[in-house]
Design an enzyme around this catalytic site. Structure first.
Site, PDB file in Angstrom:
ATOM      1  N   SER A 202       0.922  -1.126   0.017  1.00  0.00           N
ATOM      2  CA  SER A 202      -0.026  -0.077   0.015  1.00  0.00           C
ATOM      3  C   SER A 202       0.812   1.327   0.017  1.00  0.00           C
ATOM      4  O   SER A 202       1.838   1.369   0.718  1.00  0.00           O
ATOM      5  CB  SER A 202      -0.765  -0.075   1.348  1.00  0.00           C
ATOM      6  N   GLY A 203       0.624   2.252  -1.062  1.00  0.00           N
ATOM      7  CA  GLY A 203       1.396   3.444  -1.056  1.00  0.00           C
ATOM      8  C   GLY A 203       2.625   3.438  -2.063  1.00  0.00           C
ATOM      9  O   GLY A 203       3.428   4.329  -2.054  1.00  0.00           O
ATOM     10  N   THR A 207      -1.539   2.645  -8.136  1.00  0.00           N
ATOM     11  CA  THR A 207      -2.651   3.257  -8.703  1.00  0.00           C
ATOM     12  C   THR A 207      -1.949   4.354  -9.543  1.00  0.00           C
ATOM     13  O   THR A 207      -2.662   4.572 -10.548  1.00  0.00           O
ATOM     14  CB  THR A 207      -3.681   3.856  -7.536  1.00  0.00           C
ATOM     15  N   ASN A 251      -1.295   5.542   3.069  1.00  0.00           N
ATOM     16  CA  ASN A 251      -1.580   6.280   1.918  1.00  0.00           C
ATOM     17  C   ASN A 251      -2.642   7.066   1.842  1.00  0.00           C
ATOM     18  O   ASN A 251      -3.859   6.763   2.324  1.00  0.00           O
ATOM     19  CB  ASN A 251      -1.724   5.213   0.746  1.00  0.00           C
ATOM     20  N   SER A 254      -5.413   5.362  -0.760  1.00  0.00           N
ATOM     21  CA  SER A 254      -5.457   4.075  -0.642  1.00  0.00           C
ATOM     22  C   SER A 254      -6.497   3.316  -1.327  1.00  0.00           C
ATOM     23  O   SER A 254      -7.753   3.527  -0.833  1.00  0.00           O
ATOM     24  CB  SER A 254      -5.230   3.470   0.732  1.00  0.00           C
ATOM     25  N   SER A 255      -6.293   2.727  -2.350  1.00  0.00           N
ATOM     26  CA  SER A 255      -7.426   1.869  -3.104  1.00  0.00           C
ATOM     27  C   SER A 255      -7.683   0.753  -2.023  1.00  0.00           C
ATOM     28  O   SER A 255      -6.773   0.025  -1.736  1.00  0.00           O
ATOM     29  CB  SER A 255      -6.965   1.461  -4.363  1.00  0.00           C
ATOM     30  N   GLY A 476      -0.430  -5.804  -3.194  1.00  0.00           N
ATOM     31  CA  GLY A 476       0.544  -7.057  -2.990  1.00  0.00           C
ATOM     32  C   GLY A 476       0.427  -7.639  -1.516  1.00  0.00           C
ATOM     33  O   GLY A 476      -0.466  -7.615  -0.977  1.00  0.00           O
ATOM     34  N   GLU A 478       0.581  -9.256   1.810  1.00  0.00           N
ATOM     35  CA  GLU A 478       0.440  -8.362   3.302  1.00  0.00           C
ATOM     36  C   GLU A 478       0.905  -9.318   4.279  1.00  0.00           C
ATOM     37  O   GLU A 478       0.349 -10.570   4.441  1.00  0.00           O
ATOM     38  CB  GLU A 478      -0.987  -8.043   3.240  1.00  0.00           C
TER      39      GLU A 478
HETATM   40  N1  LIG Z   1       5.262   7.916 -10.103  1.00  0.00           N
HETATM   41  C1  LIG Z   1       4.765   8.764  -9.028  1.00  0.00           C
HETATM   42  N2  LIG Z   1       5.114  10.119  -9.152  1.00  0.00           N
HETATM   43  C2  LIG Z   1       4.819  10.977  -8.348  1.00  0.00           C
HETATM   44  N3  LIG Z   1       4.266  10.411  -6.872  1.00  0.00           N
HETATM   45  C3  LIG Z   1       3.778   9.335  -6.786  1.00  0.00           C
HETATM   46  C4  LIG Z   1       4.127   8.298  -7.950  1.00  0.00           C
HETATM   47  N4  LIG Z   1       3.557   7.181  -7.355  1.00  0.00           N
HETATM   48  C5  LIG Z   1       3.110   7.186  -6.293  1.00  0.00           C
HETATM   49  N5  LIG Z   1       3.110   8.480  -5.995  1.00  0.00           N
HETATM   50  C6  LIG Z   1       2.850   9.066  -4.613  1.00  0.00           C
HETATM   51  O1  LIG Z   1       2.409   8.036  -3.727  1.00  0.00           O
HETATM   52  C7  LIG Z   1       1.060   8.133  -3.252  1.00  0.00           C
HETATM   53  C8  LIG Z   1       0.373   6.714  -3.039  1.00  0.00           C
HETATM   54  O2  LIG Z   1       0.350   5.922  -4.527  1.00  0.00           O
HETATM   55  P1  LIG Z   1      -0.648   5.175  -5.049  1.00  0.00           P
HETATM   56  O3  LIG Z   1      -1.908   5.457  -4.281  1.00  0.00           O
HETATM   57  O4  LIG Z   1      -0.608   4.853  -6.240  1.00  0.00           O
HETATM   58  O5  LIG Z   1      -0.420   3.770  -4.179  1.00  0.00           O
HETATM   59  P2  LIG Z   1      -1.048   2.408  -4.022  1.00  0.00           P
HETATM   60  O6  LIG Z   1       0.335   1.388  -4.193  1.00  0.00           O
HETATM   61  O7  LIG Z   1      -2.032   2.289  -5.244  1.00  0.00           O
HETATM   62  O8  LIG Z   1      -1.549   2.159  -2.536  1.00  0.00           O
HETATM   63  P3  LIG Z   1      -2.674   1.442  -2.331  1.00  0.00           P
HETATM   64  O9  LIG Z   1      -2.521  -0.173  -2.366  1.00  0.00           O
HETATM   65  O10 LIG Z   1      -2.913   1.846  -1.101  1.00  0.00           O
HETATM   66  O11 LIG Z   1      -3.734   1.863  -3.136  1.00  0.00           O
HETATM   67  C9  LIG Z   1       0.522   8.956  -4.495  1.00  0.00           C
HETATM   68  O12 LIG Z   1      -0.759   9.473  -3.666  1.00  0.00           O
HETATM   69  C10 LIG Z   1       1.197   9.764  -5.020  1.00  0.00           C
HETATM   70  O13 LIG Z   1       1.350  10.898  -3.913  1.00  0.00           O
HETATM   71 MG   LIG Z   2      -4.038   2.056  -4.943  1.00  0.00          MG
END
Ligand SMILES: Nc1ncnc2c1ncn2[C@@H]1O[C@H](COP(=O)(O)OP(=O)(O)OP(=O)(O)O)[C@@H](O)[C@H]1O
Ligand SMILES: [Mg+2]
Length: 1049
Positions: A202-203, A207, A251, A254-255, A476, A478
């Site tokens: 997560s984070g 996404t 996050n 977070s999705s 991923g 956990e």
């Molecule tokens: N390529 C990137 N460029 C800039 N910021 C990023 C990038 N990737 C991620 N981030 C930052 O990290 C934060 C978390 O990313 P994201 O929401 O895609 O995580 P995630 O893996 O989908 O987490 P979750 O499993 O909780 O949904 C985003 O809100 C953004 O601020």
């Molecule tokens: Mg996500």
């Protein structure tokens, strides 16, 4: 922790021809991959030389993951190493990880690393991250590792999209665009479906990267009405995120569900639609979150949104503080404006084609959930009479409040042929209320996704769907402190995905070996994970999911029974030969599963209930008959056919089999069943498409840009299968080189056998080289165009080569150092000398500065030149004087001679004998006259010269006068002297004038004299003729006399 330098990456480099810089290189998995040129070869060589001085290794460290160390000594088994701080450690060979030479620093494809070990991968990622290079690829692009930069990098611009468009993998630095481009190209040309699997913690950025892939595909798969599709596909995200995302500790966005977005393309490779599938929505968040987290964004957006909508939803004037499901959560997120986000959401819904009524229906359910949260369940097993939420709730759901109450408080169930109302406990009532809220939320979400799909599907009319590119954004692996049924589901998913990855690698690897005719029995590493997957999903004997399932159906099934059964079935060697299942040593209702990512302890409390996810079917049946069409549609599967209602929940809460009496989607499915089914569909999609894997890495747990926590990264690499990939790689022949490259690289070791320009077939050259190297045949294979090596074999050869090169380099370095040292010496010597001179001059200056004579000298010095001219003038004057003296003397001589001549003439007159003498005398006189004339000429010349000099001197004096006038106003005493000099000069000029006059006068006199002499000579000639006639005796006597006289003269 390592802090990143704030340099921003630039556009990918390319050479003047627009092509990329570098060359091709064949390696792991056989693909021809582009290698970027190292920019500073000299620096590389120097680094390499420094590296070669010691044997560098990585050793494990609790705090930093791995730290650098150098081997002091070893016996092949036991190593004495010294850490950077000086600490000495004694380690066995397994604890030693060889470090890659500096030339491998920040390589963009980790498969290039000669020492492919865990610290090497971590080091590569962290050092790249330090340079804002957040993407790294490996295994010939099968994998892309993306580290979350937590800052906006300028690498997602249109310019970047254009630069990656149409480029081969490896031509440009690794980027998610490169992966998307490859998938798009393969889809367009190879004509098969593609899937990009994005996983991570997560984070970690799943996404974000999903959105970036979609942005790229929308840009390249353009169509005539591109903007509409592009917009619709892109606008699906804000809607999904509002309803499916929430703020968590890790996050802010977070999705809380997994999704698989399929972008459909027509036969012209243009986007013609899209579909979204979703997995495992975290329903428990609807009714409870930790204080530092939030419920789904939509609750806060709606409560901060348009007041008129709120009024209609009976939420007028209320805030998140007024509802039980939101009041204990974090209300705001830094940098997020919920009101604005609500506006954006409405706009996105409009773009997606959702009518106002449709939008209102989705918000209706959100409002209903908020009201449900506020229902107060009283002690006497019912809702408070005074409850102000039931009516608004029932109004929103389109059901009668009384019926709603009755259904909740006394649900009807079938006992034999009869329908009876069942009394329920306060606890059950509470459970049912929450379950209804969760069900409403989930069904609303599901319906929303269906509606989005409908919108996106509408575009399909543009052309028949041909192929698709799917993007999977799923959580991923956990491993929490307390892992429950949800973690089992997600870890099971990841285990399946990893198995798929391993299998893909196997397919890819096998195809390479086959193409190169390599004789090798390949192991399908996908099978490695099979025991774990069997343990979870097996039906006979019942795996974990099936066991939970069974407990949902057997009378009085419970978690304890489930665990008991699991321990009995899997706790023995027969079923658990692989040892993937472990019973807990403590009586804590848990068991352990050995996943590929590590051991996970699952606590079984509440699993059966979670799996059943039961709903009060009396209520759902009521909702299925709601006056609101949307609500009724949400629960239509609870609407019974005909008139005979038949319950599905037994008196003890057991599910009765078969439960297929509902309309609509038909059978009741447990959470486990549904997930398994969804996963099976997903795996079918994946199996039918070419996969690409993106592993997102969370750099630190503070959402801080530029910070990287190595142990955390290492943990994720383990969990997301990057290290698993390495393990697989190491079993095969991961290092491979084209014959030509191999020869070029290693022929330096045997220069005599490989003379320059001598032709030799690549294969033969490689065989010869390998023969000379005496490498164990088990460590390599020779293919059709490449040589394949086991993991460490090439590294050893490289080491030998490096040692060889190091000898040259050391010599070269010594020469360079000597040259530099000499230059430095010369410079220092010159500087020393110069300093000495400056010091001496300074000392002299300091001494002289106060010395009176120096002061006078300084003042006089400016007149020095004028003095010199005076001296010259004086010398010239003296010369003139001497000349004058000489002229005078000569004039006197002339006068004397003239006197004598006169005397002689007189004497001659007196005697004719003196004629001869006189003739001789005349002759002599003539000669002397000539000499005198010559002298006179000389004098004239001299005079002329003197005149010229005088003129020059006059000019010089004039100039000097001018100079003196200009520069010596302050030195008046010298001006006076100068005037004196001027007077002198005038005197000299006067004297010169006088001399000139004198000279003129003398000339005149001389002329006069000559005239007179001529007259005299004529007269004398006459006299001489007369005298000739006189006596000869007298002449003789006279001759004697004249002779004697001449001698005397
Ligand atoms: N390529 C990137 N460029 C800039 N910021 C990023 C990038 N990737 C991620 N981030 C930052 O990290 C934060 C978390 O990313 P994201 O929401 O895609 O995580 P995630 O893996 O989908 O987490 P979750 O499993 O909780 O949904 C985003 O809100 C953004 O601020
Ligand atoms: Mg996500």
């Amino acid at each position: 922790m390592i802090t990143v330098e704030s340099s921003s990456p630039s556009l990918p480099r390319s050479n003047n021809n627009g092509g990329p810089i570098g060359g091709t290189f064949v390696h792991r998995n056989g693909a021809d991959v582009f290698i970027h040129d190292r920019i500073d070869n000299v620096q590389d060589a120097v680094d390499q030389a420094l590296f070669n001085e010691k044997r560098w290794v990585w050793v494990e460290d609790e705090k930093h993951g791995f730290v650098e160390a150098q081997i002091i000594q070893d016996d092949g088994k036991q190593y004495e190493v010294q850490l950077k701080g000086g600490e000495i450690r004694y380690l066995s060979v397994e604890k030693i990880y060889y470090m890659n030479p500096p030339k491998f620093d920040r390589v963009s494809d980790m498969a290039e690393l000669t020492h492919l070990n865990e610290p090497a991968v971590v080091h590569n990622l962290t050092s790249r991250y330090r340079h804002n290079e957040i993407y790294a690829s490996t295994y010939s692009g099968l994998f892309l590792v993306a580290v979350n930069p937590y800052r906006k990098l300028p690498i997602y611009t249109d310019e970047y999209i254009q630069s990656y468009k149409g480029r081969r993998r490896g031509e440009l630095p690794p980027h998610i665009y490169a992966v998307a481009e490859e998938a798009y190209r393969d889809m367009a040309h190879g004509k098969n479906d593609q899937t990009i699997l994005i996983t991570g913690e997560s984070g970690a950025g799943k996404t974000e990267n999903t959105k970036i892939v979609i942005q790229y595909l929308a840009a390249v798969g353009n169509t005539a009405i591109r903007s509409r599709i592009e917009q619709q596909i892109l606008q699906a995200n804000p809607i999904l995120e509002a309803f499916g995302n929430a703020q968590t500790i890790r996050n802010n966005n977070s999705s809380r569900f997994g999704k698989y977005i399929r972008i459909n393309f027509n036969s012209q490779a243009q986007i013609c639609g899209a579909e979204i599938e979703w997995y495992l929505l975290e329903k428990s968040r609807v009714h409870g979150q930790s204080p530092s987290e939030r419920n789904y964004h939509i609750f806060y957006q709606l409560l901060n949104g348009d007041e008129s909508i709120k009024e209609k939803l009976l939420l007028g004037g209320k805030t998140a503080h007024d509802y039980n499901f939101t009041k204990d959560s974090n209300m705001t997120i830094d940098g997020i404006d919920d009101a604005k986000d609500f506006e954006k959401l409405v706009k996105s819904m409009e773009i997606m084609g959702l009518s106002e009524e449709e939008q209102f229906d989705y918000f209706r359910i959100i409002a209903a959930v908020l009201h449900i949260g506020n229902l107060s369940v009283s002690r006497d097993f019912g809702f408070d009479r005074s409850d102000v939420h039931i009516e608004p709730l029932c109004h929103l759901l389109g059901v009668a409040p009384q019926e709603f109450r009755n259904s909740f408080l006394g649900p009807r169930i079938k006992a034999g042929p009869e329908w009876v109302r069942k009394g329920i406990s306060q606890e059950q009532l509470r459970f049912n209320v929450v379950a209804l809220a969760k069900a409403l939320y989930e069904r609303n979400f599901s319906s929303l996704v269906d509606r989005i799909n409908q919108g996106l599907d509408g575009v399909k009319s543009m052309g028949e769907q041909h192929h698709y590119i799917g993007v999977l954004d799923i959580a991923g692996f956990e491993i929490f402190e307390v892992n429950s049924f949800e973690q089992l589901c997600i870890n099971y998913t990841n285990e399946k995905l990893q198995q798929f990855f391993n299998h893909s690698m196997f397919i890819l690897e096998q195809s390479q070996y086959r193409a190169e005719n390599i004789d090798w029995e390949y192991i399908d590493f996908g099978l490695d994970l099979k025991p774990t997957i069997d343990l979870i999903e097996s039906i006979r004997p019942s795996g974990i999911l099936s066991t939970v399932e069974e407990q949902c159906y057997v009378p009085r099934g419970c978690d304890k029974k489930m665990l008991h059964y699991l321990n009995n079935t899997w706790g023995n060697k027969k079923n658990n030969s692989s040892g993937k299942y472990e019973m807990s040593r403590f009586d804590d209702d848990s068991f352990i599963v050995k996943h590929y990512a590590g051991k996970v302890k699952y606590y079984t409390k509440g699993w059966v209930e979670k799996n059943k996810d039961p709903l009060n079917e009396d209520v759902t049946r009521l909702l299925a008959r709601s006056s609101n069409a949307y609500v009724a549609r949400l629960f239509k599967d609870y609407l019974y056919k005909g008139t005979s209602d038949e319950p599905t929940v037994g008196l003890d809460g057991t599910l009765s089999k078969p439960t297929r009496l509902r309309q609509g989607s038909g059978s009741f499915r447990t959470v486990g069943q549904r997930h398994r089914q969804q996963l099976a569909v997903l795996m079918t999609h994946l199996g039918a498409s070419s996969p690409r894997f993106i592993r997102c890495i969370l750099p630190n747990s503070h959402k801080r840009a530029g910070e990287i926590n190595t142990p955390l990264v290492l943990d994720q690499l383990r969990c997301n299968g990057v290290l698993e990939g390495i393990r697989i790689c190491r079993k095969g022949f991961p290092n491979r080189m084209a014959f030509e490259d191999f020869r070029k690289r290693f022929q330096i070791l045997y220069p005599d056998d490989f003379p320059l320009n001598k032709f030799m077939y690549g294969r033969k050259a490689c065989e010869l080289l390998l023969d000379k190297m005496a490498l164990d045949p088990e460590l390599f294979r020779i293919g059709v165009s490449k040589v394949f090596f086991k993991a460490t074999a090439l590294a050893e050869l490289e080491e030998v080569r490096n040692r060889h090169l190091a000898t040259y380099m050391t010599g070269f370095q010594a020469m360079c150092r000597r040259y530099i040292a000499r230059q430095r010496m010369t410079r220092v010597a010159r500087q020393t000398e110069a300093i000495r001179v400056i010091q001496r001059n300074a000392r002299i200056y300091v001494t002289l500065r106060e010395w009176p004579w120096w002061k006078i000298y300084s003042k006089v010095r400016s007149m020095g030149e004028a003095m010199k001219d005076d001296i010259i003038i004086e010398e010239q004057g003296q010369k003139i004087h001497q000349q004058e003296k000489q002229i005078n003397e000569q004039t006197h001589q002339i006068q004397d001679l003239m006197t004598q001549y006169q005397n002689l003439t007189i004497e001659y007159k007196g005697s004719t004998d003196t004629v001869t003498r006189q003739e001789a005398m005349i002759q002599e006189f003539e000669e002397s006259k000539r000499a005198l004339i010559e002298k006179l000429d000389m004098c004239e010349e001299e005079m002329e010269k003197i005149t010229k000099q005088s003129e020059a001197q006059a000019n010089m004096i004039a100039r000097l006068h001018q100079d003196i006038k200009e520069c010596n106003e302050e030195n008046e005493q010298w001006v006076t002297q100068y005037k004196g000099l001027q007077n002198t000069h005038e005197t000299v000029s006067a004297r010169v004038e006088y001399l000139e006059n004198e000279n003129e006068r003398l000339l005149k006199e001389k002329k006069q004299e000559e005239k007179l002499k001529k007259e005299d000579v004529d007269a004398m000639r006459k006299e001489l003729e007369e005298l000739k006639k006189s006596s000869e005796t007298q002449i003789l006597a006279l001759k004697v006399k004249i002779y004697s006289y001449c001698l005397i003269g």
